[in-house]
Motif scaffolding. Structure first.
Motif, PDB file in Angstrom:
ATOM      1  N   LEU A 188       0.853  -1.180   0.000  1.00 46.23           N
ATOM      2  CA  LEU A 188       0.000   0.000   0.000  1.00 46.23           C
ATOM      3  C   LEU A 188       0.891   1.232   0.000  1.00 46.23           C
ATOM      4  CD1 LEU A 188      -2.713  -0.926   2.666  1.00 46.23           C
ATOM      5  CD2 LEU A 188      -2.977  -0.898   0.189  1.00 46.23           C
ATOM      6  N   SER A 189       0.730   2.072  -0.992  1.00 46.73           N
ATOM      7  CA  SER A 189       1.508   3.310  -1.091  1.00 46.73           C
ATOM      8  C   SER A 189       3.001   3.060  -0.937  1.00 46.73           C
ATOM      9  CB  SER A 189       1.039   4.315  -0.035  1.00 46.73           C
ATOM     10  OG  SER A 189      -0.337   4.577  -0.185  1.00 46.73           O
ATOM     11  N   GLY A 190       3.490   1.991  -1.586  1.00 49.70           N
ATOM     12  CA  GLY A 190       4.923   1.702  -1.577  1.00 49.70           C
ATOM     13  C   GLY A 190       5.436   1.119  -0.275  1.00 49.70           C
ATOM     14  N   GLN A 191       4.556   0.727   0.636  1.00 55.22           N
ATOM     15  CA  GLN A 191       4.978   0.144   1.909  1.00 55.22           C
ATOM     16  C   GLN A 191       4.309  -1.206   2.120  1.00 55.22           C
ATOM     17  OE1 GLN A 191       4.286   2.832   5.116  1.00 55.22           O
ATOM     18  NE2 GLN A 191       5.635   4.404   4.302  1.00 55.22           N
ATOM     19  N   ASN A 192       4.958  -2.059   2.889  1.00 47.93           N
ATOM     20  CA  ASN A 192       4.373  -3.358   3.218  1.00 47.93           C
ATOM     21  C   ASN A 192       3.293  -3.175   4.265  1.00 47.93           C
ATOM     22  OD1 ASN A 192       6.138  -4.720   1.524  1.00 47.93           O
ATOM     23  ND2 ASN A 192       7.669  -4.943   3.119  1.00 47.93           N
ATOM     24  N   SER A 193       2.233  -3.944   4.114  1.00 48.69           N
ATOM     25  CA  SER A 193       1.127  -3.915   5.058  1.00 48.69           C
ATOM     26  C   SER A 193       0.523  -5.312   5.095  1.00 48.69           C
ATOM     27  CB  SER A 193       0.091  -2.879   4.614  1.00 48.69           C
ATOM     28  OG  SER A 193      -0.913  -2.732   5.591  1.00 48.69           O
ATOM     29  N   THR A 194      -0.515  -5.489   5.904  1.00 44.11           N
ATOM     30  CA  THR A 194      -1.236  -6.752   5.968  1.00 44.11           C
ATOM     31  C   THR A 194      -2.687  -6.481   5.609  1.00 44.11           C
ATOM     32  OG1 THR A 194       0.232  -7.540   7.717  1.00 44.11           O
ATOM     33  CG2 THR A 194      -1.826  -8.701   7.462  1.00 44.11           C
ATOM     34  N   ALA A 195      -3.246  -7.355   4.788  1.00 40.45           N
ATOM     35  CA  ALA A 195      -4.627  -7.168   4.329  1.00 40.45           C
ATOM     36  C   ALA A 195      -5.595  -7.313   5.495  1.00 40.45           C
ATOM     37  CB  ALA A 195      -4.965  -8.185   3.245  1.00 40.45           C
ATOM     38  N   ASP A 196      -6.579  -6.408   5.542  1.00 39.55           N
ATOM     39  CA  ASP A 196      -7.655  -6.559   6.520  1.00 39.55           C
ATOM     40  C   ASP A 196      -8.669  -7.562   5.970  1.00 39.55           C
ATOM     41  OD1 ASP A 196      -9.141  -5.211   4.588  1.00 39.55           O
ATOM     42  OD2 ASP A 196      -9.200  -3.337   5.702  1.00 39.55           O
ATOM     43  N   ARG A 197      -9.707  -7.836   6.726  1.00 38.64           N
ATOM     44  CA  ARG A 197     -10.684  -8.850   6.347  1.00 38.64           C
ATOM     45  C   ARG A 197     -11.315  -8.550   4.986  1.00 38.64           C
ATOM     46  NH1 ARG A 197     -16.029 -10.068   6.618  1.00 38.64           N
ATOM     47  NH2 ARG A 197     -16.568 -12.185   7.211  1.00 38.64           N
ATOM     48  N   ASP A 198     -11.740  -7.307   4.748  1.00 39.00           N
ATOM     49  CA  ASP A 198     -12.376  -6.955   3.474  1.00 39.00           C
ATOM     50  C   ASP A 198     -11.424  -7.141   2.296  1.00 39.00           C
ATOM     51  OD1 ASP A 198     -14.784  -6.360   4.693  1.00 39.00           O
ATOM     52  OD2 ASP A 198     -14.279  -4.230   4.947  1.00 39.00           O
ATOM     53  N   ARG A 199     -10.197  -6.702   2.430  1.00 42.06           N
ATOM     54  CA  ARG A 199      -9.212  -6.853   1.354  1.00 42.06           C
ATOM     55  C   ARG A 199      -8.935  -8.332   1.106  1.00 42.06           C
ATOM     56  NH1 ARG A 199      -5.134  -3.529  -1.254  1.00 42.06           N
ATOM     57  NH2 ARG A 199      -6.555  -1.941  -0.542  1.00 42.06           N
ATOM     58  N   LEU A 200      -8.841  -9.112   2.160  1.00 45.40           N
ATOM     59  CA  LEU A 200      -8.593 -10.534   2.026  1.00 45.40           C
ATOM     60  C   LEU A 200      -9.734 -11.220   1.264  1.00 45.40           C
ATOM     61  CD1 LEU A 200      -6.555 -12.695   2.743  1.00 45.40           C
ATOM     62  CD2 LEU A 200      -7.710 -12.983   4.918  1.00 45.40           C
ATOM     63  N   LEU A 201     -10.971 -10.846   1.542  1.00 48.62           N
ATOM     64  CA  LEU A 201     -12.113 -11.409   0.812  1.00 48.62           C
ATOM     65  C   LEU A 201     -12.068 -11.015  -0.664  1.00 48.62           C
ATOM     66  CD1 LEU A 201     -14.938 -10.904   3.458  1.00 48.62           C
ATOM     67  CD2 LEU A 201     -13.930 -13.065   2.698  1.00 48.62           C
ATOM     68  N   ARG A 202     -11.681  -9.766  -0.980  1.00 49.06           N
ATOM     69  CA  ARG A 202     -11.559  -9.342  -2.379  1.00 49.06           C
ATOM     70  C   ARG A 202     -10.463 -10.140  -3.083  1.00 49.06           C
ATOM     71  NH1 ARG A 202     -12.109  -4.091  -0.242  1.00 49.06           N
ATOM     72  NH2 ARG A 202      -9.928  -3.650  -0.635  1.00 49.06           N
ATOM     73  N   LEU A 203      -9.339 -10.370  -2.405  1.00 47.35           N
ATOM     74  CA  LEU A 203      -8.248 -11.150  -2.995  1.00 47.35           C
ATOM     75  C   LEU A 203      -8.701 -12.574  -3.293  1.00 47.35           C
ATOM     76  CD1 LEU A 203      -5.217 -10.046  -0.799  1.00 47.35           C
ATOM     77  CD2 LEU A 203      -5.552  -9.544  -3.219  1.00 47.35           C
ATOM     78  N   ALA A 204      -9.485 -13.152  -2.399  1.00 47.58           N
ATOM     79  CA  ALA A 204      -9.951 -14.523  -2.594  1.00 47.58           C
ATOM     80  C   ALA A 204     -10.887 -14.627  -3.791  1.00 47.58           C
ATOM     81  CB  ALA A 204     -10.641 -15.022  -1.329  1.00 47.58           C
ATOM     82  N   ARG A 205     -11.611 -13.552  -4.106  1.00 50.76           N
ATOM     83  CA  ARG A 205     -12.557 -13.574  -5.229  1.00 50.76           C
ATOM     84  C   ARG A 205     -11.907 -13.196  -6.559  1.00 50.76           C
ATOM     85  NH1 ARG A 205     -16.449 -11.432  -1.202  1.00 50.76           N
ATOM     86  NH2 ARG A 205     -15.646  -9.366  -1.630  1.00 50.76           N
ATOM     87  N   GLU A 206     -10.691 -12.662  -6.539  1.00 52.40           N
ATOM     88  CA  GLU A 206     -10.034 -12.212  -7.764  1.00 52.40           C
ATOM     89  C   GLU A 206      -9.786 -13.369  -8.716  1.00 52.40           C
ATOM     90  OE1 GLU A 206      -6.304 -10.088  -7.776  1.00 52.40           O
ATOM     91  OE2 GLU A 206      -7.244  -8.470  -6.666  1.00 52.40           O
ATOM     92  N   GLU A 207     -10.026 -13.108  -9.975  1.00 53.04           N
ATOM     93  CA  GLU A 207      -9.737 -14.078 -11.026  1.00 53.04           C
ATOM     94  C   GLU A 207      -8.304 -13.870 -11.489  1.00 53.04           C
ATOM     95  OE1 GLU A 207     -11.689 -16.463 -12.413  1.00 53.04           O
ATOM     96  OE2 GLU A 207     -13.188 -16.018 -10.873  1.00 53.04           O
ATOM     97  N   PRO A 208      -7.611 -14.959 -11.866  1.00 57.45           N
ATOM     98  CA  PRO A 208      -6.278 -14.773 -12.437  1.00 57.45           C
ATOM     99  C   PRO A 208      -6.373 -14.040 -13.775  1.00 57.45           C
ATOM    100  CG  PRO A 208      -6.867 -17.106 -12.339  1.00 57.45           C
ATOM    101  CD  PRO A 208      -8.008 -16.334 -11.746  1.00 57.45           C
TER     102      PRO A 208
END
Length: 124
Positions: A88-108
């Motif tokens: 996020l903005s050039g820095q390392n972070s950890t995904a919150d619950r909402d971001r994690l759910l979006r990542l799980a739904r992403e298509e390759p």
């Protein structure tokens, strides 16, 4: 470059003194074994990137190793120590619950770019 894909060159120094070679090389098999082992231990689900050793060709036994992460083959989300790291903005972070759910739904991504074919040390 595909979204969330990338390459790491191991055996190339980021910072060098004037007159010092930037391409220093590594023992490719040792590096690949250590990185692959770490991936199996730390990633959930277990997964490892593609390794492309590029030997120097000078008899030294050294190589530059290209570590390629392809968004088309990496599981989504890929957890490291049961956390989902993101940038996020050039820095390392950890995904919150909402971001994690979006990542799980992403298509390759629909296509794969060919990489590493015919790659030699002179191309680096």
């Amino acid at each position: 470059m595909l979204k969330n894909s990338g390459m790491i060159l191991v055996g190339v120094s980021d910072k060098v003194e004037p007159g010092t070679d930037r391409v220093v090389g590594v023992d490719a098999q040792d590096l690949i074994d250590r990185v692959a082992s770490g991936c199996r231990e730390k990633f959930a689900p277990p997964w490892e990137p593609t390794f492309i050793p590029v030997p120097f060709g000078d008899g030294s036994g050294l190589s530059v190793v290209v570590i390629r992460v392809d968004a088309n083959t990496a599981p989504r989300p890929l957890l490291i120590d049961l956390k989902a790291p993101i940038r996020l903005s050039g820095q390392n972070s950890t995904a919150d619950r909402d971001r994690l759910l979006r990542l799980a739904r992403e298509e390759p991504a629909a296509t794969v770019l060919p990489m590493g074919q015919g790659l030699t040390a002179s191309h680096l």
